[in-house]
Each structure stands twice: as C-alpha cells, then as structure tokens.
Design a protein around this motif. Structure first.
Motif, PDB file in Angstrom:
ATOM      1  N   GLY A   6     -48.731 -48.483  -2.988  1.00 38.56           N
ATOM      2  CA  GLY A   6     -48.701 -49.578  -3.133  1.00 38.56           C
ATOM      3  C   GLY A   6     -48.621 -50.249  -1.520  1.00 38.56           C
ATOM      4  N   TYR A   7     -48.900 -51.501  -1.516  1.00 35.37           N
ATOM      5  CA  TYR A   7     -49.033 -52.101   0.005  1.00 35.37           C
ATOM      6  C   TYR A   7     -47.746 -52.317   0.580  1.00 35.37           C
ATOM      7  N   ARG A   8     -46.957 -53.125  -0.054  1.00 35.08           N
ATOM      8  CA  ARG A   8     -45.494 -53.456   0.158  1.00 35.08           C
ATOM      9  C   ARG A   8     -44.539 -52.191   0.402  1.00 35.08           C
ATOM     10  N   ARG A 235     -51.447 -44.817   4.673  1.00 36.67           N
ATOM     11  CA  ARG A 235     -52.553 -44.858   3.614  1.00 36.67           C
ATOM     12  C   ARG A 235     -52.544 -46.041   2.777  1.00 36.67           C
ATOM     13  N   ALA A 236     -51.709 -46.878   2.826  1.00 33.37           N
ATOM     14  CA  ALA A 236     -51.779 -48.069   2.132  1.00 33.37           C
ATOM     15  C   ALA A 236     -51.818 -49.394   2.844  1.00 33.37           C
ATOM     16  N   VAL A 237     -51.756 -49.384   4.216  1.00 31.58           N
ATOM     17  CA  VAL A 237     -51.747 -50.392   5.196  1.00 31.58           C
ATOM     18  C   VAL A 237     -53.093 -50.389   5.902  1.00 31.58           C
ATOM     19  N   PRO A 238     -53.816 -51.368   6.399  1.00 35.93           N
ATOM     20  CA  PRO A 238     -55.122 -51.417   6.958  1.00 35.93           C
ATOM     21  C   PRO A 238     -54.443 -51.271   8.449  1.00 35.93           C
ATOM     22  N   ALA A 239     -55.282 -50.349   9.426  1.00 35.86           N
ATOM     23  CA  ALA A 239     -55.112 -49.943  10.449  1.00 35.86           C
ATOM     24  C   ALA A 239     -54.511 -51.257  11.646  1.00 35.86           C
ATOM     25  N   VAL A 240     -55.119 -52.312  11.496  1.00 32.58           N
ATOM     26  CA  VAL A 240     -54.665 -53.481  12.189  1.00 32.58           C
ATOM     27  C   VAL A 240     -53.353 -53.926  11.898  1.00 32.58           C
TER      28      VAL A 240
END
Length: 297
Positions: A6-8, A235-240
């Motif tokens: 999950g993103y959070r 793995r769940a968060v965009p590189a930027v």
C-alpha cells in the motif's frame, strides 16, 4: 497505485528509513576518536548479517542464487559503496554533520549527470537548471569548509555522494530490481578493505566496548534495517516522491547532534544547504508534475 503493502505504508517505511539514517552522524560522534576505517570495519560487521537474513527471507530460503544473479553490476556497485561509506564516515568526523549531509544531498544530481554521460539517459531542462543552482549551494558550503579548515571533509562528502551515484548508475546499467544483494556485497567489500587498510597502517582493531556496540548498531539497526524497510517501501511509492521523502534524513541529521551534543553549523553552511535542498525539492516537484509524460527511470 496497486501495491502489496500500500501507498501510505510505503511512504511510512521510506520516511522511517530516512529517520534511521539521519541518526548516523550522531552515532559516529558518540564513538569519540575512533578512526574512519575502524568505524567502517565494525559497522560493516553489523550490516552484513542483517542484509543476508533479509535476502534469505525474501528469497524463500535460497539467498545464494539471488546474490549470484546480481552478477558483475552488484560487484561494481558494491565497490562504489566502499567509497560512499568510507567518504561519509570521514566527512562526518572532519566537518560538521550539517555540512556533510547537505553535500550528501547532491547525490541525485550527480546520478543524473552520470546517467546522461554513461547511459545516455535524457535529462530534463529543469534538472539542468537544478544542477546549476545546486552547484552554487555546494560552492558556498565548500568555500565555508575551506575557511574553517574542513576542506578535506567537504571533499570526502562529495566523494561519498559520487560513490552513491555510481552505485545507483550501476544498478540501472545492470537492470537490477533489488538493491540489497549489491549493498550486501558492498558491506563485505567495506569490511575487507577496512581490515586491509588498518593492517597495512599497523593500526589497532581495538576499540572500547561502547564504541564497538555503537558501530555494530549503526550497521545492523540504522543502515541494515533502514535499507530493508526502504526497499520494501520504495516498491509502493513513485521515485520522484521517494526523493522528497528521503530529504527527512538531511533535515534531521543536524537536529540530532544539535539536541544531544549542542553541535551547530555556520550560517554559510545553512545558506548553501538551503540553496541545494531547495533546488533538489523544486526539481522533484516539477518531476511529479510531469510524470505522466516523462517515463520513470
């Protein structure tokens, strides 16, 4: 975005890793007059078992094929980490923590330039502007370091940033999706190189029990655990966004030594650091705005 964690939670893990890494400067300060190579040796001894156990778990009990599969890129990248780790320790020992970590923050920009030169990756116009502006901030800090007699520390910090950039470039070149085998190899190489340097200089491996404990904790708890949760969260968060979240390390590191050791930094250091961090944050934000038209990586 879909993810197994999950993103959070991914964001929390990345920030958690940055907080752990931000304590590195304080830990090195607490080791007193321990030498760069002694710190690197014992810290590596703490790092390697933790990373091996993480790889063991993630590989379903078959770590060696996972490590061997990383191949030459991991070996070359691990060599870059030896310079990165040793340079960082020397920099923190010879200049202020604030000065060192602000210069470490130049790593993404060095990575962009290396990727452009070696991998022919395109660089956005906004990133070129960032590099120029950040160069001004770096110049201010290096000039300040020369004025206070910490020129070698500043150069070591830039060498460390270059080592981390080379590590990142090698992972891209080898198309390695998992950085942990390369970091494990870097930890083993660091221990070997540190032991060789200590022996060649006729120095002692002996440190106080407290210093050894701090170094092992740095390797196992701060660096090793930090790497494990960072790779899981990334793995769940965009590189930027990872780039922005990771700045928590740079912002917090001077705070810890100020709170516990009353170590400050000059106005020039904070001015140059503010310019550098501002440029990097702006570049990351523009990258987020354009991420629908510019493919990642």
């Amino acid at each position: 975005m879909g993810s197994e964690i999950g993103y959070r939670r991914g964001m929390a893990l990345v920030v958690g890793a940055a907080v752990l890494w931000s304590l590195m400067g304080l830990a090195i300060r607490l080791m007193g007059d321990a030498g760069t190579w002694q710190i690197l040796f014992y810290r590596s001894l703490g790092l390697v078992p933790v990373l091996f156990l993480v790889i063991l778990h993630r590989s379903g009990g078959r770590p060696l094929p996972r490590i061997r599969a990383a191949g030459w890129p991991a070996l070359i990248g691990g060599t870059g980490l030896v310079f990165a780790f040793a340079g960082a320790i020397f920099a923190i020992r010879t200049t202020t923590v604030a000065n060192a970590v602000f210069l470490f923050a130049a790593t993404p920009l060095m990575t962009a330039v290396m990727a452009w030169l070696l991998l022919k990756e395109p660089v956005r116009p906004a990133t070129w502007v960032t590099i120029v502006v950040a160069g001004v901030g770096i110049f201010v800090m290096v000039r300040e370091g020369l004025a206070i007699g910490a020129g070698l520390g500043n150069l070591a910090a830039l060498l460390s940033a270059s080592g981390f950039a080379a590590f990142t470039i090698t992972l891209r070149w080898g198309r390695l999706g998992d950085m942990l085998p390369a970091v494990l190899i870097g930890g083993v190489l660091s221990a070997v190189v540190a032991a060789a340097v200590i022996s060649a200089r006729g120095e002692s491996f002996a440190l106080s029990l407290g210093a050894v404990a701090i170094a092992l904790f740095m390797g196992a708890g701060l660096l090793g655990l930090g790497m494990a949760i960072y790779t899981a969260g990334s793995r769940a968060v965009p590189a930027v966004e990872i780039g922005i979240l990771s700045m928590a390390e740079v912002m917090l590191a001077p705070v810890w030594v100020w709170l516990f050791l009353n170590e400050g930094a000059s106005a020039g250091t904070f001015l140059g650091g503010a310019v550098l961090l501002g440029a990097i944050a702006l570049n990351a934000l523009t990258g987020m705005r354009h991420k629908t038209v510019v493919p990642p990586g």
